[in-house]
Write an enzyme that holds these catalytic residues in place. Structure first.
Site, short mmCIF file in Angstrom:
data_model
loop_
_atom_site.label_atom_id
_atom_site.label_comp_id
_atom_site.label_asym_id
_atom_site.label_seq_id
_atom_site.Cartn_x
_atom_site.Cartn_y
_atom_site.Cartn_z
CG PHE A 45 -2.05 -1.04 1.15
CD1 PHE A 45 -2.95 -0.96 0.28
CD2 PHE A 45 -2.06 -2.15 1.85
CE1 PHE A 45 -4.21 -1.75 0.00
CE2 PHE A 45 -3.02 -3.10 1.64
CZ PHE A 45 -4.18 -2.83 0.86
CD GLU A 46 5.85 1.09 -2.50
OE1 GLU A 46 6.65 1.11 -1.61
OE2 GLU A 46 6.17 0.69 -3.76
CB VAL A 47 -0.60 4.18 -3.45
CG1 VAL A 47 -0.03 3.76 -4.88
CG2 VAL A 47 -1.48 3.16 -2.91
N GLY A 48 -0.23 5.11 -0.31
CA GLY A 48 -0.50 5.97 0.75
C GLY A 48 0.37 6.56 1.73
#
Ligand code: GDP
Ligand code: MN
Length: 361
Positions: free
Chosen positions: A239-242
């Site tokens: 979830f490193e988009v967040g």
């Protein structure tokens, strides 16, 4: 806060066809649901499960809110699904529209840019209005005046576990201000300056913020580099988009949100304009407020509330809880993530679970 909430601008209707619930509730609490007419069948899906798992025993009331008029069909088919009283209200004026200080051209440009960058909901104005409303206004809607606790419900969510205690009374008895079932990362592109703006707020209003040195401080849940940045962006590689912790499905005390502290924080953010110039979500805003204002002892992870909001689910994995649920614990968000992510993440998950709650990205 200069909006006169008692001006009568918001129509109040009680469309309950049933006799009032016989329970006299120990706690003044309500389910609050922002929803559109076209989500009628998706919200009935959520309501049916919420009633079966919990509310048929407690008959707590519901407030439905909408930026449009609810149709008669919507009112009839939601009221007939639930055991509690129902109220339907309109959201408009300052609760929903641009504040006067917003530069609309700049906001239009920001949406166009984010749309091009393919940020989720990046081009949507209604989504931004929704996030701003959920951040700073729903708890000030006149229909909520009489209540002290709320439980937010959305269309198309699921509840898997029988709850045989009064969740709201539990909140009150334990002096809890905020509870959640799932947490994950926010998309970083939606909040480029939220952290810096929050830090500025904290410098300007130190008297409102619980000192980090307080043993009850939750601040270390949101940063690990002495406040230089949000820790969220380092939590989970999948979830490193967040960049922030996103709470889905939560129960909280309206008094916390109605407090002078919280409102000063919301007003600060609102004047900076990031709800429109970026795409600040209500989840990171609430989470940062929890971390700034509340003590550990005032927040609660509801491990026993099996819950799904696509695409994630919280399903309890403890033996004694499984018997009350019908979800598959192997599909639990944390269980699955722990199986597939790095050692650092697994360690972090373990650390946070020992703090009386799972706080994972
Ligand atoms: P997501 O969960 O972030 O994908 O966002 P949702 O589309 O589920 O929206 C969050 C909540 O706000 C849900 O309860 C929706 O029903 C509600 N919502 C979102 N946009 C609007 C809107 O423009 N009008 C109304 N009345 N409700 C909205
Ligand atoms: Mn949703």
């Amino acid at each position: 806060v200069d909006y006169d909430l008692l001006s009568g601008r918001v129509p109040i209707g009680d469309h309950s066809r049933r006799p009032p619930a016989t329970n006299s509730h120990a706690v003044k609490a309500v389910f609050v649901i922002l929803v559109r007419n076209h989500d009628l069948y998706n919200i009935r899906y959520s309501l049916r499960q919420l009633e079966d798992r919990f509310n048929k025993k407690y008959n707590y009331p519901y407030v439905f809110l909408n930026d449009d008029e609810f149709t008669e069909e919507f009112k009839e088919l939601t009221t007939s699904t639930v055991s509690g009283k129902t109220y339907y209200g309109k959201v408009d004026g300052p609760m929903w529209n641009y504040p006067e200080w917003i530069n609309v051209t700049k906001a239009d440009q920001a949406r166009a840019d984010m749309e091009r960058a393919k940020v989720i909901y990046g081009g949507s104005l209604s989504y931004r209005r929704m996030c701003r409303f959920q951040s700073g206004w729903f708890f000030r809607h006149p229909l909520l005046d009489q209540f002290d606790y709320y439980w937010r419900v959305e269309p198309s969510v699921q509840f898997y576990c029988d709850l045989d205690y009064d969740v709201f009374k539990f909140m009150a008895d334990n002096k809890l201000k905020y509870g959640w079932t799932l947490s994950l990362h926010e998309y970083r592109e939606t909040i480029p300056t939220l952290w810096e703006t929050t830090r500025q707020y904290m410098r300007q209003y130190p008297e409102y913020v619980l000192p980090e040195s307080d043993p009850g401080s939750l601040w270390d849940w949101v940063t690990e580099d002495k406040s230089a940045s949000y820790n969220g962006c380092h939590f989970w590689s999948n979830f490193e988009v967040g960049a922030s912790l996103r709470i889905v499905g939560w129960i909280g005390s309206i008094k916390f949100l109605r407090s002078e502290q919280y409102l000063s924080y919301f007003n600060y953010l609102d004047h900076v304009g990031g709800f429109f110039y970026e795409r600040w979500g209500d989840a990171p805003v609430h989470s940062l407020a929890v971390a700034m204002f509340l003590r550990r002892s005032e927040v609660h992870f509801f491990n026993d509330i099996g819950y799904r909001h696509e695409p994630f689910m919280h399903c309890p994995t403890d033996r004694e809880l499984i018997t009350k649920c019908y979800c598959n614990p192997n599909d639990n968000f944390v269980a699955r993530s722990v199986g597939t992510t790095s050692r650092a993440t697994r360690r972090r998950t373990r650390i946070s679970s020992t703090r009386g709650g799972l706080w994972v990205g």
